[in-house]
Design an enzyme around this catalytic site. Structure first.
Site, PDB file in Angstrom:
ATOM      1  N   LYS A 118      -2.905  -3.502  16.534  1.00 33.42           N
ATOM      2  CA  LYS A 118      -2.892  -4.899  14.793  1.00 33.42           C
ATOM      3  C   LYS A 118      -3.512  -5.846  15.110  1.00 33.42           C
ATOM      4  CE  LYS A 118      -0.359  -2.410  12.120  1.00 33.42           C
ATOM      5  NZ  LYS A 118      -1.439  -0.869  11.518  1.00 33.42           N
ATOM      6  N   LYS A 160       3.420 -12.107  13.619  1.00 36.10           N
ATOM      7  CA  LYS A 160       3.499 -10.945  12.989  1.00 36.10           C
ATOM      8  C   LYS A 160       3.103  -9.873  14.987  1.00 36.10           C
ATOM      9  CE  LYS A 160       0.485 -11.301   8.716  1.00 36.10           C
ATOM     10  NZ  LYS A 160      -0.802 -10.282   8.540  1.00 36.10           N
ATOM     11  N   GLY A 166       3.473  -3.400   7.772  1.00 38.75           N
ATOM     12  CA  GLY A 166       4.295  -2.980   6.489  1.00 38.75           C
ATOM     13  C   GLY A 166       5.945  -4.081   7.008  1.00 38.75           C
ATOM     14  N   GLU A 202      -1.018 -15.738  12.246  1.00 39.31           N
ATOM     15  CA  GLU A 202      -2.094 -16.077  11.377  1.00 39.31           C
ATOM     16  C   GLU A 202      -1.781 -17.679  11.000  1.00 39.31           C
ATOM     17  OE1 GLU A 202      -3.501 -11.460  11.112  1.00 39.31           O
ATOM     18  OE2 GLU A 202      -2.343 -12.586   9.442  1.00 39.31           O
ATOM     19  N   LYS A 239       4.901   0.232  -1.527  1.00 40.93           N
ATOM     20  CA  LYS A 239       4.379  -0.497  -3.530  1.00 40.93           C
ATOM     21  C   LYS A 239       4.962   0.857  -4.374  1.00 40.93           C
ATOM     22  CE  LYS A 239      -0.204  -0.284   0.022  1.00 40.93           C
ATOM     23  NZ  LYS A 239      -1.083   0.709   0.505  1.00 40.93           N
ATOM     24  N   GLU A 277      -7.681  -2.424   4.778  1.00 37.74           N
ATOM     25  CA  GLU A 277      -6.661  -3.391   3.614  1.00 37.74           C
ATOM     26  C   GLU A 277      -7.083  -4.979   4.250  1.00 37.74           C
ATOM     27  OE1 GLU A 277      -2.561  -3.074   5.131  1.00 37.74           O
ATOM     28  OE2 GLU A 277      -2.330  -1.117   3.802  1.00 37.74           O
ATOM     29  N   GLU A 290      -5.445  -4.912   7.928  1.00 35.23           N
ATOM     30  CA  GLU A 290      -4.940  -3.825   8.905  1.00 35.23           C
ATOM     31  C   GLU A 290      -6.174  -2.636   8.359  1.00 35.23           C
ATOM     32  OE1 GLU A 290      -0.071  -4.500   7.737  1.00 35.23           O
ATOM     33  OE2 GLU A 290      -0.946  -2.815   8.260  1.00 35.23           O
ATOM     34  N   ARG A 294      -5.899   7.103   7.614  1.00 34.81           N
ATOM     35  CA  ARG A 294      -4.881   8.614   7.122  1.00 34.81           C
ATOM     36  C   ARG A 294      -5.830   8.487   5.706  1.00 34.81           C
ATOM     37  NH1 ARG A 294      -0.818   4.252   7.054  1.00 34.81           N
ATOM     38  NH2 ARG A 294      -0.259   4.191   4.956  1.00 34.81           N
ATOM     39  N   ARG A 338       4.367   4.906  -9.071  1.00 33.89           N
ATOM     40  CA  ARG A 338       5.225   5.307  -8.225  1.00 33.89           C
ATOM     41  C   ARG A 338       6.619   6.355  -8.685  1.00 33.89           C
ATOM     42  NH1 ARG A 338       3.374   4.554  -1.952  1.00 33.89           N
ATOM     43  NH2 ARG A 338       1.733   3.618  -1.756  1.00 33.89           N
TER      44      ARG A 338
HETATM   45  C1  MV4 Z   1      -0.257 -11.968   5.794  1.00 35.92           C
HETATM   46  C2  MV4 Z   1       0.273 -12.451   4.372  1.00 35.92           C
HETATM   47  C3  MV4 Z   1       0.231 -14.018   4.487  1.00 35.92           C
HETATM   48  N1  MV4 Z   1      -0.537 -14.721   5.318  1.00 35.92           N
HETATM   49  N2  MV4 Z   1      -0.538 -12.008   6.774  1.00 35.92           N
HETATM   50  C4  MV4 Z   1       2.865  -7.821   4.795  1.00 35.92           C
HETATM   51  C5  MV4 Z   1       3.261  -6.353   5.617  1.00 35.92           C
HETATM   52  C6  MV4 Z   1       1.635  -6.400   5.827  1.00 35.92           C
HETATM   53  N3  MV4 Z   1       0.728  -5.636   5.523  1.00 35.92           N
HETATM   54  C7  MV4 Z   1       1.445  -8.193   6.740  1.00 35.92           C
HETATM   55  N4  MV4 Z   1       1.878  -8.254   5.316  1.00 35.92           N
HETATM   56  C8  MV4 Z   1       0.759 -10.228   4.598  1.00 35.92           C
HETATM   57  N5  MV4 Z   1       0.591 -10.544   5.560  1.00 35.92           N
HETATM   58  C9  MV4 Z   1      -0.677 -13.138   6.364  1.00 35.92           C
HETATM   59  N6  MV4 Z   1      -1.655 -13.931   7.266  1.00 35.92           N
HETATM   60  C10 MV4 Z   1       1.435 -12.182   3.516  1.00 35.92           C
HETATM   61  C11 MV4 Z   1       2.126 -10.753   3.582  1.00 35.92           C
HETATM   62  C12 MV4 Z   1       2.421 -10.059   2.721  1.00 35.92           C
HETATM   63  C13 MV4 Z   1       2.196  -8.590   2.252  1.00 35.92           C
HETATM   64  C14 MV4 Z   1       0.819  -8.212   2.031  1.00 35.92           C
HETATM   65  C15 MV4 Z   1       0.709  -7.331   1.593  1.00 35.92           C
HETATM   66  C16 MV4 Z   1       0.855  -6.335   0.061  1.00 35.92           C
HETATM   67  C17 MV4 Z   1       2.850  -7.517   0.386  1.00 35.92           C
HETATM   68  C18 MV4 Z   1       3.114  -8.331   1.155  1.00 35.92           C
HETATM   69  C19 MV4 Z   1       4.814  -8.894   1.033  1.00 35.92           C
HETATM   70  C20 MV4 Z   1       4.655  -9.722   1.817  1.00 35.92           C
HETATM   71  C21 MV4 Z   1       4.367 -10.148   3.211  1.00 35.92           C
END
Ligand code: MV4
Length: 447
Positions: A118, A160, A166, A202, A239, A277, A290, A294, A338
């Protein structure tokens, strides 16, 4: 290269059915692989040939590369479609297929590794001029470096795992005194989950939406986008429901996000179907999160609103066909629920068992992607998703009305499912108003 004659589907369940369907329409022979627990599974019956690749446990079957490659060799398959999950983003598997002269219908080993790490993915996107969340330049070397970076960014920050995704190994940090504990626990969790404790940091985006852009890249450096999917309604990073267009989207934002996604794909010379994403804040600023290399579970809603077969496109691109390059905007509205064999009244815990009665919803604008049937026993070894119910209509309200009607028609007896949860969600005022973020489920009360 010319079109493939026979494709082995290295997956199970509804996505295996989905891929077999398109192969059949293209006149391509299919090979199903199955574990001993999936002997009675539908994808085994629908394929032209089927090879048992091992016992129930995924690590001994659907993740067992040697057995899958052997199945491809003995059936003389010229390509392998990995679907999603399992080996779909495993760069070793992508490489082994190549070494055996079998086309992997997915990303190259290099791209899987580059987007799979990442922090590297972010640096790559920054070079490509894709908006990224302000944060560390690569990995955090030490707790001191983490503290210094956090102070530069300004609290709250999000730490992160670079090998993550995820949400595993992710920590929201609101002040400096929280950092030392978070630093240790996040790295331990990441080391345990991924064998890699690399962390990056971040600015924390508060109450973001998760909006992703579908892209397709061909072997000639061209990429296009197929617009967005709003996947903000998640529970523990799973999701639950997805829709397109996003209720939060504007034409300007779609243009900007679509361009960024195409730029990202073309910068890395991406081949195949991929998803970029983004996190979107309340001011409609969007930031790269991200890139998934796939096909995704939720791909059908995109297919529905632009009348497009994404699996067909994947196969054509893998066979060397150039894409037209045009971008697509949604002409309709589609929602996907789903349907999982889980008990929503008991923490959504998995509820495997035998399906005694199965009555599928139908009618105009209703699509059901599933592999289950009356008499089918849902094995406990794999994930709990048993169907994807998709409704398509001219407007969002009509798609919601159609989803309510389809959920009311949908009868599954013998196992508990999340149908009641989805039915209630369709009446939730914030959902109906399109007014939701990734925090939505924190305040959802199932009655
Ligand atoms: C974040 C965020 C807030 N600020 N990054 C969740 C898993 C991974 N895909 C990254 N995620 C997040 N990154 C920053 N800088 C909040 C989340 C996040 C989230 C993102 C998308 C969909 C659902 C989520 C649920 C909790 C946290």
């Amino acid at each position: 290269m010319g079109m493939f004659k026979k494709i082995l589907i290295a997956n199970r369940g509804e996505i295996a059915m989905r891929i077999i369907r398109t192969c059949r329409e293209m006149g391509i022979k299919t090979v199903a692989v199955y574990s001993t627990a999936d002997r009675e599974s539908l994808h085994v019956r629908f394929a032209d040939e089927a090879v048992c690749i091992g016992p129930a446990a995924s690590k001994d079957s659907y993740l067992k590369m040697s057995n899958i490659i052997s199945a491809a060799e003995i059936t003389n398959a010229d390509a392998i479609h990995p679907g999603y999950g399992f080996l779909s983003e495993n760069s070793k598997f992508s490489k082994i297929c190549g070494d055996h002269g079998i086309k992997f219908i997915g990303a190259s080993p290099e791209q899987i590794d580059r987007m799979g790490d990442k922090a590297t993915a972010k640096l790559t996107m920054k070079e490509a001029g894709v908006p990224c969340v302000p944060g560390s330049d690569g990995l955090l070397e030490s707790l001191e470096h983490a503290l210094k970076t956090a102070k530069e960014i300004g609290f709250p920050v999000m730490m992160k795992a670079t090998a993550g995704g995820g949400g595993k190994g992710m920590r929201a940090i609101w002040s400096a005194d929280e950092l030392p504990k978070a630093w240790d626990s996040a790295r331990q969790e990441a080391a345990a989950a991924f064998g890699n404790d690399g962390m990056y940091m971040e600015k924390l985006i508060e109450e973001p939406r998760h909006i992703e852009i579908q892209v397709v890249g061909d072997q000639y450096g061209k990429a296009c986008h197929l617009s967005e999917r709003d996947c903000s309604i998640q529970r523990r990073h799973q999701k639950l429901i997805e829709e397109t267009p996003s209720p939060f989207m504007t034409p300007e934002l779609r243009l900007a996000m679509g361009d960024a996604a195409v730029k990202a794909a073309e910068y890395i010379g991406y081949e195949g179907a991929g998803t970029v994403e983004f996190l979107v804040d309340k001011h409609r600023n969007f930031y790269f999160m991200e890139m998934n290399t796939r096909i995704q579970v939720e791909h059908p809603i995109t297919e529905q609103v632009i009348d497009y077969d994404l699996i067909r496109e994947q196969i054509k691109v893998a066979a060397g066909v150039a894409i037209s390059g045009r971008n697509y905007e949604p002409e309709l509205h589609a929602i996907e629920c789903r349907i999982n064999a889980e008990d929503p009244y008991n923490g959504f815990r998995p509820a495997p068992g035998k399906i005694l009665v199965f009555h599928a919803p139908g009618g105009h604008g209703v699509r059901l992607d599933t592999h289950v049937y009356a008499g089918y026993s849902i094995p406990s070894h794999y994930d709990s998703m048993i169907a994807k119910l998709i409704t398509t209509a001219r407007t969002r309200q009509e798609a919601i009305d159609k989803m309510k009607r389809a959920l009311d028609e949908f009868v599954i007896e013998g196992v508990k499912t999340t149908i009641p949860f989805h039915r209630q969600l369709m009446d939730h005022p914030d959902f109906v108003a399109g007014n939701y973020t990734t925090k939505f489920m924190e305040s959802f009360e199932l009655k």
